[in-house]
Design a protein around this motif. Structure first.
Motif, PDB file in Angstrom:
ATOM      1  N   ALA A  16       0.811  -1.216   0.000  1.00  0.00           N
ATOM      2  CA  ALA A  16       0.000   0.000   0.000  1.00  0.00           C
ATOM      3  C   ALA A  16       0.848   1.272   0.000  1.00  0.00           C
ATOM      4  O   ALA A  16       0.302   2.375  -0.069  1.00  0.00           O
ATOM      5  N   ALA A  17       2.160   1.146   0.065  1.00  0.00           N
ATOM      6  CA  ALA A  17       3.022   2.322   0.106  1.00  0.00           C
ATOM      7  C   ALA A  17       2.959   3.079  -1.218  1.00  0.00           C
ATOM      8  O   ALA A  17       2.851   2.479  -2.287  1.00  0.00           O
ATOM      9  N   SER A  18       3.043   4.389  -1.141  1.00  0.00           N
ATOM     10  CA  SER A  18       3.040   5.194  -2.364  1.00  0.00           C
ATOM     11  C   SER A  18       4.334   5.003  -3.141  1.00  0.00           C
ATOM     12  O   SER A  18       4.354   5.112  -4.365  1.00  0.00           O
ATOM     13  N   GLU A  19       5.404   4.703  -2.427  1.00  0.00           N
ATOM     14  CA  GLU A  19       6.698   4.445  -3.051  1.00  0.00           C
ATOM     15  C   GLU A  19       7.525   3.598  -2.099  1.00  0.00           C
ATOM     16  O   GLU A  19       7.586   3.873  -0.906  1.00  0.00           O
ATOM     17  N   SER A  20       8.138   2.554  -2.616  1.00  0.00           N
ATOM     18  CA  SER A  20       9.001   1.687  -1.812  1.00  0.00           C
ATOM     19  C   SER A  20      10.351   1.551  -2.490  1.00  0.00           C
ATOM     20  O   SER A  20      10.433   1.460  -3.717  1.00  0.00           O
ATOM     21  N   VAL A  21      11.398   1.533  -1.681  1.00  0.00           N
ATOM     22  CA  VAL A  21      12.734   1.302  -2.207  1.00  0.00           C
ATOM     23  C   VAL A  21      13.424   0.277  -1.319  1.00  0.00           C
ATOM     24  O   VAL A  21      13.270   0.292  -0.097  1.00  0.00           O
ATOM     25  N   LEU A  22      14.146  -0.629  -1.934  1.00  0.00           N
ATOM     26  CA  LEU A  22      14.916  -1.644  -1.234  1.00  0.00           C
ATOM     27  C   LEU A  22      16.358  -1.152  -1.156  1.00  0.00           C
ATOM     28  O   LEU A  22      16.977  -0.870  -2.185  1.00  0.00           O
ATOM     29  N   VAL A  23      16.861  -1.015   0.074  1.00  0.00           N
ATOM     30  CA  VAL A  23      18.225  -0.531   0.285  1.00  0.00           C
ATOM     31  C   VAL A  23      19.055  -1.701   0.793  1.00  0.00           C
ATOM     32  O   VAL A  23      18.791  -2.237   1.866  1.00  0.00           O
ATOM     33  N   LEU A  24      20.054  -2.110   0.011  1.00  0.00           N
ATOM     34  CA  LEU A  24      20.855  -3.287   0.328  1.00  0.00           C
ATOM     35  C   LEU A  24      22.253  -2.850   0.742  1.00  0.00           C
ATOM     36  O   LEU A  24      22.916  -2.088   0.025  1.00  0.00           O
ATOM     37  N   CYS A  25      22.703  -3.334   1.894  1.00  0.00           N
ATOM     38  CA  CYS A  25      23.940  -2.854   2.495  1.00  0.00           C
ATOM     39  C   CYS A  25      24.972  -3.962   2.645  1.00  0.00           C
ATOM     40  O   CYS A  25      24.660  -5.042   3.158  1.00  0.00           O
ATOM     41  N   GLY A  26      26.201  -3.666   2.237  1.00  0.00           N
ATOM     42  CA  GLY A  26      27.304  -4.586   2.472  1.00  0.00           C
ATOM     43  C   GLY A  26      28.370  -4.482   1.417  1.00  0.00           C
ATOM     44  O   GLY A  26      28.079  -4.554   0.218  1.00  0.00           O
ATOM     45  N   GLY A  27      29.599  -4.292   1.860  1.00  0.00           N
ATOM     46  CA  GLY A  27      30.720  -4.220   0.938  1.00  0.00           C
ATOM     47  C   GLY A  27      31.306  -5.590   0.655  1.00  0.00           C
ATOM     48  O   GLY A  27      30.728  -6.626   1.011  1.00  0.00           O
ATOM     49  N   ALA A  28      32.486  -5.591   0.038  1.00  0.00           N
ATOM     50  CA  ALA A  28      33.173  -6.840  -0.291  1.00  0.00           C
ATOM     51  C   ALA A  28      33.995  -7.286   0.921  1.00  0.00           C
ATOM     52  O   ALA A  28      35.216  -7.164   0.942  1.00  0.00           O
ATOM     53  N   VAL A  29      33.303  -7.792   1.911  1.00  0.00           N
ATOM     54  CA  VAL A  29      33.951  -8.184   3.166  1.00  0.00           C
ATOM     55  C   VAL A  29      34.544  -9.582   3.058  1.00  0.00           C
ATOM     56  O   VAL A  29      35.684  -9.822   3.458  1.00  0.00           O
ATOM     57  N   GLY A  30      33.793 -10.516   2.516  1.00  0.00           N
ATOM     58  CA  GLY A  30      34.246 -11.902   2.464  1.00  0.00           C
ATOM     59  C   GLY A  30      34.713 -12.364   1.104  1.00  0.00           C
ATOM     60  O   GLY A  30      35.250 -13.458   0.968  1.00  0.00           O
ATOM     61  N   GLY A  31      34.507 -11.550   0.080  1.00  0.00           N
ATOM     62  CA  GLY A  31      34.874 -11.948  -1.275  1.00  0.00           C
ATOM     63  C   GLY A  31      35.138 -10.721  -2.128  1.00  0.00           C
ATOM     64  O   GLY A  31      35.266  -9.610  -1.615  1.00  0.00           O
TER      65      GLY A  31
ATOM     66  N   GLY B  99      12.190 -11.913  -8.568  1.00  0.00           N
ATOM     67  CA  GLY B  99      11.110 -11.230  -9.275  1.00  0.00           C
ATOM     68  C   GLY B  99      10.882  -9.799  -8.865  1.00  0.00           C
ATOM     69  O   GLY B  99       9.943  -9.152  -9.358  1.00  0.00           O
ATOM     70  N   TYR B 100      11.705  -9.259  -7.987  1.00  0.00           N
ATOM     71  CA  TYR B 100      11.527  -7.868  -7.569  1.00  0.00           C
ATOM     72  C   TYR B 100      11.939  -6.932  -8.695  1.00  0.00           C
ATOM     73  O   TYR B 100      13.043  -7.031  -9.237  1.00  0.00           O
ATOM     74  N   THR B 101      11.039  -6.031  -9.067  1.00  0.00           N
ATOM     75  CA  THR B 101      11.304  -5.109 -10.171  1.00  0.00           C
ATOM     76  C   THR B 101      11.351  -3.656  -9.720  1.00  0.00           C
ATOM     77  O   THR B 101      11.537  -2.761 -10.552  1.00  0.00           O
ATOM     78  N   GLY B 102      11.187  -3.420  -8.448  1.00  0.00           N
ATOM     79  CA  GLY B 102      11.174  -2.059  -7.929  1.00  0.00           C
ATOM     80  C   GLY B 102      12.563  -1.471  -7.797  1.00  0.00           C
ATOM     81  O   GLY B 102      13.570  -2.107  -8.105  1.00  0.00           O
ATOM     82  N   PRO B 103      12.630  -0.225  -7.303  1.00  0.00           N
ATOM     83  CA  PRO B 103      13.924   0.450  -7.176  1.00  0.00           C
ATOM     84  C   PRO B 103      14.799  -0.174  -6.088  1.00  0.00           C
ATOM     85  O   PRO B 103      14.303  -0.636  -5.054  1.00  0.00           O
ATOM     86  N   ILE B 104      16.095  -0.198  -6.351  1.00  0.00           N
ATOM     87  CA  ILE B 104      17.094  -0.698  -5.407  1.00  0.00           C
ATOM     88  C   ILE B 104      18.180   0.360  -5.264  1.00  0.00           C
ATOM     89  O   ILE B 104      18.629   0.936  -6.261  1.00  0.00           O
ATOM     90  N   ARG B 105      18.572   0.624  -4.030  1.00  0.00           N
ATOM     91  CA  ARG B 105      19.729   1.486  -3.766  1.00  0.00           C
ATOM     92  C   ARG B 105      20.759   0.653  -3.017  1.00  0.00           C
ATOM     93  O   ARG B 105      20.407  -0.138  -2.138  1.00  0.00           O
ATOM     94  N   LEU B 106      22.025   0.841  -3.379  1.00  0.00           N
ATOM     95  CA  LEU B 106      23.082   0.004  -2.814  1.00  0.00           C
ATOM     96  C   LEU B 106      24.065   0.810  -1.969  1.00  0.00           C
ATOM     97  O   LEU B 106      24.494   1.899  -2.361  1.00  0.00           O
ATOM     98  N   ASP B 107      24.408   0.256  -0.825  1.00  0.00           N
ATOM     99  CA  ASP B 107      25.597   0.661  -0.082  1.00  0.00           C
ATOM    100  C   ASP B 107      26.570  -0.490  -0.267  1.00  0.00           C
ATOM    101  O   ASP B 107      26.448  -1.521   0.390  1.00  0.00           O
ATOM    102  N   ALA B 108      27.515  -0.332  -1.171  1.00  0.00           N
ATOM    103  CA  ALA B 108      28.443  -1.408  -1.504  1.00  0.00           C
ATOM    104  C   ALA B 108      29.828  -1.185  -0.900  1.00  0.00           C
ATOM    105  O   ALA B 108      30.795  -1.800  -1.329  1.00  0.00           O
ATOM    106  N   GLU B 109      29.903  -0.293   0.104  1.00  0.00           N
ATOM    107  CA  GLU B 109      31.201   0.055   0.686  1.00  0.00           C
ATOM    108  C   GLU B 109      31.369  -0.397   2.136  1.00  0.00           C
ATOM    109  O   GLU B 109      32.484  -0.625   2.581  1.00  0.00           O
TER     110      GLU B 109
END
Length: 198
Positions: free
Chosen positions: A78-93, A109-119
């Motif tokens: 029901a959210a007007s806008e949702s974003v998936l924020v995924l966190c984690g750098g190259a710690v183990g690989g 199957g997720y097609t929505g917006p994704i923002r990454l913290d890859a550091e």
């Protein structure tokens, strides 16, 4: 002889049930701690932050796949806008955990917006680096295993209480789900000692 053997088996079974019940209690309690005092009503914009776990790659490991599934089911339809924020750098690989989790989310199957913290390489860095990615959200959910997620919420309270006031529960605590992961997370939290919650 059989009666003698049954006693240790019964004690072991009772002990296992006790450990599982303890882990369930820890997860239930921590999933409800360090949230905003009066969350924004459902239906506005939201950010769901998924915390990564040390991953060697080349694909998301079992723990990170579980956490991504928790993040996906925590999205509010029901959210007007949702974003998936995924966190984690190259710690183990060589590949950042955030990128491995993003691939898995797309595979699911997720097609929505994704923002990454890859550091980030630690939980504290996860939250620090996620702040610019969630500032525009009306509601914020941080998901992992609840004993880990509550530590992250407490970091957000320290760094940005204005954003922490928007924290709401994710769907990261379901009774009987992933019992071995629950026990492991509860043991780690008990061993290292969680900072006092708000």
């Amino acid at each position: 002889m059989r009666r003698v053997l049954l006693i240790p088996i019964s004690l072991a079974a009772a002990g296992a049930v006790g450990v599982l019940a303890w882990a369930e209690t820890v997860h239930w309690r921590t999933s409800r701690q360090a949230l905003g005092p009066s969350p924004a009503p459902a239906g506005g914009s939201e950010a769901v932050v998924v915390l990564g776990y040390r991953d060697t790659g080349p694909r998301a490991n079992f723990v990170n796949r579980y956490r991504v599934r928790v993040g996906l089911r925590s999205l509010d339809p029901a959210a007007s806008e949702s974003v998936l924020v995924l966190c984690g750098g190259a710690v183990g690989g060589e590949v950042p955990e955030a990128e491995l989790m993003a691939r898995y989310a797309r595979e699911r199957g997720y097609t929505g917006p994704i923002r990454l913290d890859a550091e980030s390489r630690t939980t504290a860095e996860n939250i620090r680096n996620a702040i610019p990615l969630i500032e525009d959200a009306g509601r914020i959910k941080i998901v992992s295993h609840p004993p880990h997620a509550v530590v992250s919420r407490e970091y957000l309270w320290e760094l940005r209480p204005d954003l922490a006031a928007r924290l709401v529960r994710g769907d990261d605590d379901r009774i009987g789900e992933a019992p071995l992961l629950k026990v492991a997370a509860a043991v780690i939290a008990a061993r290292h000692g969680r900072r006092a919650s708000r």
